[in-house]
Motif scaffolding. Structure first.
Motif, PDB file in Angstrom:
ATOM      1  N   CYS A  21       0.837  -1.203   0.000  1.00 12.09           N
ATOM      2  CA  CYS A  21       0.000   0.000   0.000  1.00 12.09           C
ATOM      3  C   CYS A  21       0.874   1.255   0.000  1.00 12.09           C
ATOM      4  O   CYS A  21       1.810   1.354   0.788  1.00 12.09           O
ATOM      5  CB  CYS A  21      -0.934   0.011   1.201  1.00 12.09           C
ATOM      6  SG  CYS A  21      -2.073   1.414   1.141  1.00 12.09           S
ATOM      7  N   CYS A  23      -0.583   4.423   0.388  1.00 16.64           N
ATOM      8  CA  CYS A  23      -1.408   5.539   0.855  1.00 16.64           C
ATOM      9  C   CYS A  23      -0.596   6.455   1.775  1.00 16.64           C
ATOM     10  O   CYS A  23       0.501   6.103   2.222  1.00 16.64           O
ATOM     11  CB  CYS A  23      -2.669   5.029   1.558  1.00 16.64           C
ATOM     12  SG  CYS A  23      -2.419   4.443   3.250  1.00 16.64           S
ATOM     13  N   CYS A  26       0.296   4.866   5.222  1.00 15.83           N
ATOM     14  CA  CYS A  26       1.327   3.828   5.104  1.00 15.83           C
ATOM     15  C   CYS A  26       2.681   4.444   4.761  1.00 15.83           C
ATOM     16  O   CYS A  26       3.716   4.011   5.265  1.00 15.83           O
ATOM     17  CB  CYS A  26       0.925   2.788   4.061  1.00 15.83           C
ATOM     18  SG  CYS A  26      -0.406   1.708   4.620  1.00 15.83           S
ATOM     19  N   HIS A 235      -4.995   1.432   8.183  1.00 16.81           N
ATOM     20  CA  HIS A 235      -4.376   2.613   7.577  1.00 16.81           C
ATOM     21  C   HIS A 235      -5.374   3.698   7.176  1.00 16.81           C
ATOM     22  O   HIS A 235      -4.998   4.669   6.545  1.00 16.81           O
ATOM     23  CB  HIS A 235      -3.491   2.205   6.396  1.00 16.81           C
ATOM     24  CG  HIS A 235      -4.186   1.412   5.346  1.00 16.81           C
ATOM     25  ND1 HIS A 235      -3.643   1.139   4.119  1.00 16.81           N
ATOM     26  CD2 HIS A 235      -5.409   0.806   5.353  1.00 16.81           C
ATOM     27  CE1 HIS A 235      -4.500   0.407   3.408  1.00 16.81           C
ATOM     28  NE2 HIS A 235      -5.565   0.195   4.150  1.00 16.81           N
TER      29      HIS A 235
HETATM   30 ZN   LIG Z   1      -2.130   2.210   3.317  1.00 13.19          ZN
END
Ligand SMILES: [Zn+2]
Ligand SMILES: [Zn+2]
Ligand SMILES: [Zn+2]
Length: 264
Positions: A21, A23, A26, A235
């Protein structure tokens, strides 16, 4: 009697950063010291010169190194999912120096998982010689079942976790309810007059087996503890920006957070 509670991990089963991930949460979690870096959920209780652990997830070794855990006196389990039991084998070196076998406490469903996964530890014949020196105590799953450990009482608080009912625990003025989607009626009387309530808040949107942020805030408002801390977070929840939206007595936990409270 005063106790110190340490969050060994405050993350969900996939942890944060979540593999694969990219994002914002993260990405931030890769930064050393980030409060978004969340390992698998577990807490350590220190009181009366004793150390009691709740759950041993996959990150237990790393958590024990980080917090300098040298000794354990008992482990309580909430349920048999990987993020709560798979670190059991990392107890091994801590059990070799232990006086007798390290006691583990689990209900039947959880004990069955632990015995199956770590079969070589529990087999009666031809046991692996350097396996963990632990003794698994099976405890009834009824609400209010008490385990007395070193001058404190741990009371089972059943919580709904999707299709399962698993263990939360109350100990003195604090309660730990990881992995829960609902609190059954029978458990409400066990959660009165709390100083600290720790509960699951997985993400922003509803989930079949975990409470989400808005629902967990509503549960806190219903139970009215002095302070509440959310755990088992994924997250979705950025530490700083989510905390800024919450009332002052409700905060996101983070790995390494320590709290003082009365345990007996
Ligand atoms: Zn994430
Ligand atoms: Zn979990
Ligand atoms: Zn679970």
């Amino acid at each position: 009697m005063q106790a110190t509670l340490t969050f060994l991990g405050s993350g969900t089963s996939m942890a944060v950063p979540t593999l694969g991930c990219g994002c914002a949460v993260c990405t931030d979690a890769h930064r050393p010291g980030s409060l978004n870096r969340r390992t698998r959920p577990s807490i350590l209780l220190a009181y009366n010169n004793r150390h009691v652990l709740i759950d041993t997830g996959q990150d237990f070794h790393h958590q024990a190194v980080r917090e300098g855990i040298q000794h354990l006196d008992a482990v309580l389990y909430t349920h048999g999912h990987a993020d709560h039991v798979l670190g059991m084998d990392d107890l091994r070196p801590l059990t070799f120096g232990h006086h007798g076998e390290l006691p583990l406490y689990a209900d039947d469903a959880t004990a069955d998982v632990i015995e199956r996964v770590f079969e070589y530890t529990f087999r009666k014949v031809d046991r692996y010689p350097t396996s963990a020196r632990v003794k698994l105590h099976r405890i009834p799953s009824e609400a209010g079942t008490a385990i007395d450990l070193f001058g404190a009482r741990f009371i089972r608080v059943p919580v709904t976790h999707g299709r399962d009912t698993i263990a939360g625990y109350r100990f003195g003025s604090a309660a730990y309810l990881t992995d829960m989607s609902d609190i059954p009626e029978v458990s409400i009387p066990l959660l009165q007059n709390l100083d600290i309530l720790i509960l699951d808040a997985l993400r922003l949107t509803p989930h079949p087996s975990h409470s989400h942020l808005e629902k967990s805030v509503a549960i806190v408002e219903q139970l009215r503890p002095q302070r509440a801390f959310f755990t088992h977070m994924g997250h979705d929840l950025d530490h700083a920006t989510t905390n800024a939206t919450l009332p002052r007595h409700i905060q996101l936990a983070y790995d390494g957070l320590q709290l003082q409270f009365e345990i007996a």
